[in-house]
Design a protein around this motif. Structure first.
Motif: not given
Ligand SMILES: C=C1C[C@]23C[C@@]1(O)CC[C@H]2[C@@]12CCC[C@@](C)(C(=O)O1)[C@H]2[C@@H]3C(=O)O
Ligand SMILES: O=C(O)CCC(=O)C(=O)O
Ligand SMILES: [Fe+2]
Length: 347
Positions: A156-158, A290-294
């Protein structure tokens, strides 16, 4: 009644012995570390952490406070149970009739709330709240470090995309100190169907997953914790007073779109010795979504969960029983399932 054959017991024992709980050495080289953490979160949702940064004295100060509190009379302990779900609890777990052979102190980690609550818990509230604050600050750092490494392991980039959820000052993280007094049980309670289960032991804390993002567990030298593998085997977790165990919670399962799995676990009581565990449940602020990371959602891995706030998830958890699979309430219906529903509801 179906009695398991000696052969099936032997096969199961072999399978249990073959499972190695992953160990993550935080002093290892970073790229390997992130890869190993991601793998452990995928395969077990559980691992042991060695060479962590929580000082021994910080752990022992909180352990001493716990020991002092649980050695009080039950009348004294009940002074600390003013507002549910926080404070002192005995046998009752949550609001829906779940019971266990334990007593506990459940605290919000907000320093103001700790300082208020300490007055009902200890004759030296400042000493008690310092012990709690020092411990929660130290384990929070470990939790953040693990989440940063986990994000790296997922590419994940961040790298703060997971840790930011629990670093926020308004985080809804909790601390629970569990105390399981020894429970003597006669052999007449022996149930062959429960061989994989408790044999002579009673359930200290029933099977469940933790709803939060990550749980950091430290226990004294008394075992009892078991985790369930993807194949439904119960694996005993050896007690390691100088190490920490990490559990993936439901919210992290959602953030990673099901790539990491929240671990189901339970505690069986010991016949001779008391177990004491300190659980840090790392959670986001109540109003965070809370939602799945893109990065975790692709054409091959479509979004599995609906978005919800942490407050909504907590409300769902508290309306259900301990062992219920509350994540099911937030699953996106698969295309085929929704066709089936439409087909069966058409005249
Ligand atoms: C039966 C329950 C106890 C619990 C709230 C719940 O309704 C379902 C989840 C349980 C759990 C497990 C992890 C720690 C905890 C504090 C939490 O947030 O969810 C407990 C709740 C509790 O003990 O109050
Ligand atoms: O006491 C333990 O070891 C585990 C307890 C637990 O699972 C919990 O408090 O959620
Ligand atoms: Fe738990």
């Amino acid at each position: 009644m179906v009695v398991p054959s000696p052969t099936s017991i032997m096969i199961r024992t072999k399978k249990i012995n073959a499972v190695r709980i992953p160990t993550i050495d935080l002093s290892m080289e970073r790229s390997k570390l992130s890869e190993f953490i991601a793998k452990a979160c995928e395969e077990y949702g559980f691992f042991k952490v060695v060479n962590h940064s929580v000082p021994k004295e910080v752990i022992s100060k909180l352990e001493d406070e716990g020991t002092e509190f649980f050695s009080k009379t039950s009348l004294e302990k009940r002074q600390a149970s003013t507002t549910t779900p926080f404070g002192y609890g005995c046998k009752n777990i949550g609001p829906n009739g779940d019971m266990g052979d334990l007593e506990y102190l459940l605290l919000h980690t907000n320093p103001l709330s700790i300082s208020e609550r300490s007055k009902t818990i200890s004759k030296d509230p400042i000493k008690f709240s310092c012990a709690v604050n020092d411990y929660t600050e130290a384990v929070k750092e470990v939790a953040c470090e693990i989440l940063e490494l986990a994000a790296e392991g997922l590419w994940v980039p961040d790298k703060s995309s997971l840790s930011k959820f629990i670093r926020d000052v308004h985080s809804d993280s909790l601390l629970r100190i569990n105390h399981y007094p020894p429970v003597k049980k006669g052999n007449d309670n022996w149930d062959p169907c429960q061989l994989q289960n408790s044999n002579k032991n009673t359930i200290g804390f029933g099977e469940h997953s933790d709803p939060q993002i990550l749980t950091i567990l430290r226990s004294n030298n008394v075992g009892g914790l078991q985790i369930s593998t993807h194949h439904g085997l119960w694996i005993p977790v050896p007690p390691e007073p100088n190490e920490l165990y990490v559990m993936v919670g439901d919210a992290l399962q959602v953030l990673t779109n099901g790539r990491f799995v929240s671990v189901r676990h339970r505690v069986l009581t010991n016949e001779m010795k008391p177990r004491m565990s300190m659980m840090y449940f790392a959670a986001p602020p109540l109003n965070w979504w809370i939602t799945p990371l893109s990065k975790m959602v692709t054409a091959h891995n479509p979004c599995l969960y609906k978005s919800f706030t942490w407050a909504q998830y907590k409300q769902a958890a508290y309306s259900l029983r301990l062992g219920d699979s509350r994540l099911d309430l937030f699953k996106v219906q698969k295309q085929e399932d929704s066709h089936l529903v439409h087909a069966s509801s058409s005249p």
